[in-house]
Scaffold this motif. Structure first.
Motif, PDB file in Angstrom:
ATOM      1  N   TYR A  47       0.831  -1.197   0.000  1.00 56.28           N
ATOM      2  CA  TYR A  47       0.000   0.000   0.000  1.00 56.28           C
ATOM      3  C   TYR A  47       0.867   1.250   0.000  1.00 56.28           C
ATOM      4  N   SER A  48       0.297   2.318  -0.485  1.00 52.04           N
ATOM      5  CA  SER A  48       0.918   3.635  -0.358  1.00 52.04           C
ATOM      6  C   SER A  48      -0.039   4.494   0.465  1.00 52.04           C
ATOM      7  N   ARG A  49       0.524   5.456   1.113  1.00 46.05           N
ATOM      8  CA  ARG A  49      -0.297   6.313   1.971  1.00 46.05           C
ATOM      9  C   ARG A  49      -0.606   7.603   1.226  1.00 46.05           C
ATOM     10  N   GLY A  50      -1.896   7.854   1.025  1.00 46.61           N
ATOM     11  CA  GLY A  50      -2.341   9.085   0.375  1.00 46.61           C
ATOM     12  C   GLY A  50      -2.368  10.250   1.346  1.00 46.61           C
ATOM     13  N   SER A  51      -2.684   9.948   2.606  1.00 50.11           N
ATOM     14  CA  SER A  51      -2.724  10.939   3.686  1.00 50.11           C
ATOM     15  C   SER A  51      -2.800  10.168   4.995  1.00 50.11           C
ATOM     16  N   ASP A  52      -2.918  10.890   6.101  1.00 49.30           N
ATOM     17  CA  ASP A  52      -3.056  10.211   7.394  1.00 49.30           C
ATOM     18  C   ASP A  52      -4.352   9.413   7.481  1.00 49.30           C
ATOM     19  N   GLN A  53      -5.323   9.754   6.642  1.00 43.23           N
ATOM     20  CA  GLN A  53      -6.631   9.120   6.691  1.00 43.23           C
ATOM     21  C   GLN A  53      -6.937   8.251   5.476  1.00 43.23           C
ATOM     22  N   LEU A  54      -5.914   7.977   4.640  1.00 44.03           N
ATOM     23  CA  LEU A  54      -6.168   7.268   3.397  1.00 44.03           C
ATOM     24  C   LEU A  54      -4.969   6.399   2.996  1.00 44.03           C
ATOM     25  N   ILE A  55      -5.246   5.112   2.682  1.00 43.58           N
ATOM     26  CA  ILE A  55      -4.220   4.263   2.086  1.00 43.58           C
ATOM     27  C   ILE A  55      -4.742   3.740   0.752  1.00 43.58           C
ATOM     28  N   ILE A  56      -3.800   3.437  -0.132  1.00 45.63           N
ATOM     29  CA  ILE A  56      -4.128   2.902  -1.447  1.00 45.63           C
ATOM     30  C   ILE A  56      -3.519   1.511  -1.533  1.00 45.63           C
ATOM     31  N   ILE A  57      -4.358   0.481  -1.544  1.00 46.49           N
ATOM     32  CA  ILE A  57      -3.880  -0.886  -1.726  1.00 46.49           C
ATOM     33  C   ILE A  57      -3.566  -1.024  -3.215  1.00 46.49           C
ATOM     34  N   ASP A  58      -2.284  -1.255  -3.537  1.00 41.79           N
ATOM     35  CA  ASP A  58      -1.887  -1.249  -4.941  1.00 41.79           C
ATOM     36  C   ASP A  58      -1.409  -2.589  -5.487  1.00 41.79           C
ATOM     37  N   HIS A  59      -1.163  -3.568  -4.645  1.00 39.93           N
ATOM     38  CA  HIS A  59      -0.662  -4.854  -5.151  1.00 39.93           C
ATOM     39  C   HIS A  59      -0.879  -5.952  -4.117  1.00 39.93           C
ATOM     40  N   LYS A 101      -9.558   5.351   5.416  1.00 46.29           N
ATOM     41  CA  LYS A 101     -10.240   4.735   4.280  1.00 46.29           C
ATOM     42  C   LYS A 101      -9.220   4.077   3.364  1.00 46.29           C
ATOM     43  N   ILE A 102      -9.710   3.143   2.541  1.00 46.86           N
ATOM     44  CA  ILE A 102      -8.874   2.424   1.584  1.00 46.86           C
ATOM     45  C   ILE A 102      -9.380   2.684   0.175  1.00 46.86           C
ATOM     46  N   ILE A 103      -8.458   3.038  -0.718  1.00 48.72           N
ATOM     47  CA  ILE A 103      -8.754   3.073  -2.146  1.00 48.72           C
ATOM     48  C   ILE A 103      -8.227   1.755  -2.714  1.00 48.72           C
ATOM     49  N   PRO A 104      -9.093   0.917  -3.288  1.00 45.75           N
ATOM     50  CA  PRO A 104      -8.682  -0.401  -3.785  1.00 45.75           C
ATOM     51  C   PRO A 104      -8.175  -0.355  -5.231  1.00 45.75           C
ATOM     52  N   LEU A 105      -6.919   0.016  -5.420  1.00 45.45           N
ATOM     53  CA  LEU A 105      -6.334   0.064  -6.755  1.00 45.45           C
ATOM     54  C   LEU A 105      -5.960  -1.345  -7.254  1.00 45.45           C
ATOM     55  N   CYS A 106      -5.518  -2.209  -6.368  1.00 42.84           N
ATOM     56  CA  CYS A 106      -5.152  -3.584  -6.712  1.00 42.84           C
ATOM     57  C   CYS A 106      -6.389  -4.340  -7.217  1.00 42.84           C
ATOM     58  N   PHE A 142      -7.115  -7.517  -7.309  1.00 47.25           N
ATOM     59  CA  PHE A 142      -7.550  -8.557  -6.377  1.00 47.25           C
ATOM     60  C   PHE A 142      -8.332  -7.944  -5.215  1.00 47.25           C
ATOM     61  N   PHE A 143      -7.753  -6.905  -4.591  1.00 46.44           N
ATOM     62  CA  PHE A 143      -8.422  -6.272  -3.459  1.00 46.44           C
ATOM     63  C   PHE A 143      -9.718  -5.610  -3.894  1.00 46.44           C
ATOM     64  N   ARG A 144      -9.709  -4.987  -5.074  1.00 48.11           N
ATOM     65  CA  ARG A 144     -10.929  -4.343  -5.587  1.00 48.11           C
ATOM     66  C   ARG A 144     -12.049  -5.372  -5.760  1.00 48.11           C
ATOM     67  N   ALA A 145     -11.709  -6.547  -6.315  1.00 50.16           N
ATOM     68  CA  ALA A 145     -12.713  -7.603  -6.491  1.00 50.16           C
ATOM     69  C   ALA A 145     -13.271  -8.051  -5.147  1.00 50.16           C
ATOM     70  N   LEU A 146     -12.393  -8.204  -4.161  1.00 48.02           N
ATOM     71  CA  LEU A 146     -12.872  -8.583  -2.823  1.00 48.02           C
ATOM     72  C   LEU A 146     -13.743  -7.494  -2.215  1.00 48.02           C
ATOM     73  N   SER A 147     -13.381  -6.240  -2.440  1.00 52.36           N
ATOM     74  CA  SER A 147     -14.163  -5.143  -1.850  1.00 52.36           C
ATOM     75  C   SER A 147     -15.554  -5.068  -2.461  1.00 52.36           C
ATOM     76  N   ILE A 148     -15.668  -5.450  -3.735  1.00 57.70           N
ATOM     77  CA  ILE A 148     -16.996  -5.496  -4.368  1.00 57.70           C
ATOM     78  C   ILE A 148     -17.792  -6.659  -3.791  1.00 57.70           C
ATOM     79  N   ARG A 149     -17.155  -7.814  -3.665  1.00 60.87           N
ATOM     80  CA  ARG A 149     -17.838  -8.999  -3.137  1.00 60.87           C
ATOM     81  C   ARG A 149     -18.234  -8.812  -1.667  1.00 60.87           C
TER      82      ARG A 149
END
Length: 93
Positions: A27-39, A69-74, A76-83
């Motif tokens: 993950y990368s950190r977008g801010s103190d309140q946001l991470i981006i799951i990328d892989h 909050k999480i932004i699901p860029l990955c 795999f993670f995006r598919a799980l977040s939808i499910r």
């Protein structure tokens, strides 16, 4: 299955070692309140054993604990977040 965290200046990763094989979710950190799951990387030897799901659930639990909050860029993670939309809706952006 024990999940560890390794932090870097701009993000980090959650990882676990199972049967001598390491799987990770970065993950990368977008801010103190946001991470981006990328892989998410799970070796072939661990596929189908639920390792990626465990890493994803850990990321969601950490987001809840940290109040971010999480932004699901990955994909795999995006598919799980939808499910898991109803269960994870509070942390997915």
């Amino acid at each position: 299955m024990s999940v560890q965290e390794e932090k870097t200046a701009s993000g980090g990763r959650y990882y676990t070692v199972v049967d001598g094989h390491e799987a990770e979710m970065t993950y990368s950190r977008g801010s103190d309140q946001l991470i981006i799951i990328d892989h998410t990387g799970v070796p072939d030897a661990l596929r189908g054993k639920g390792v990626g799901q465990v890493l994803a659930e850990h990321a969601v639990a950490e987001a809840r604990k940290g109040g971010w909050k999480i932004i699901p860029l990955c994909p795999f993670f995006r598919a799980l977040s939808i499910r898991n939309h109803d269960a994870w809706n509070d942390v997915i952006k």
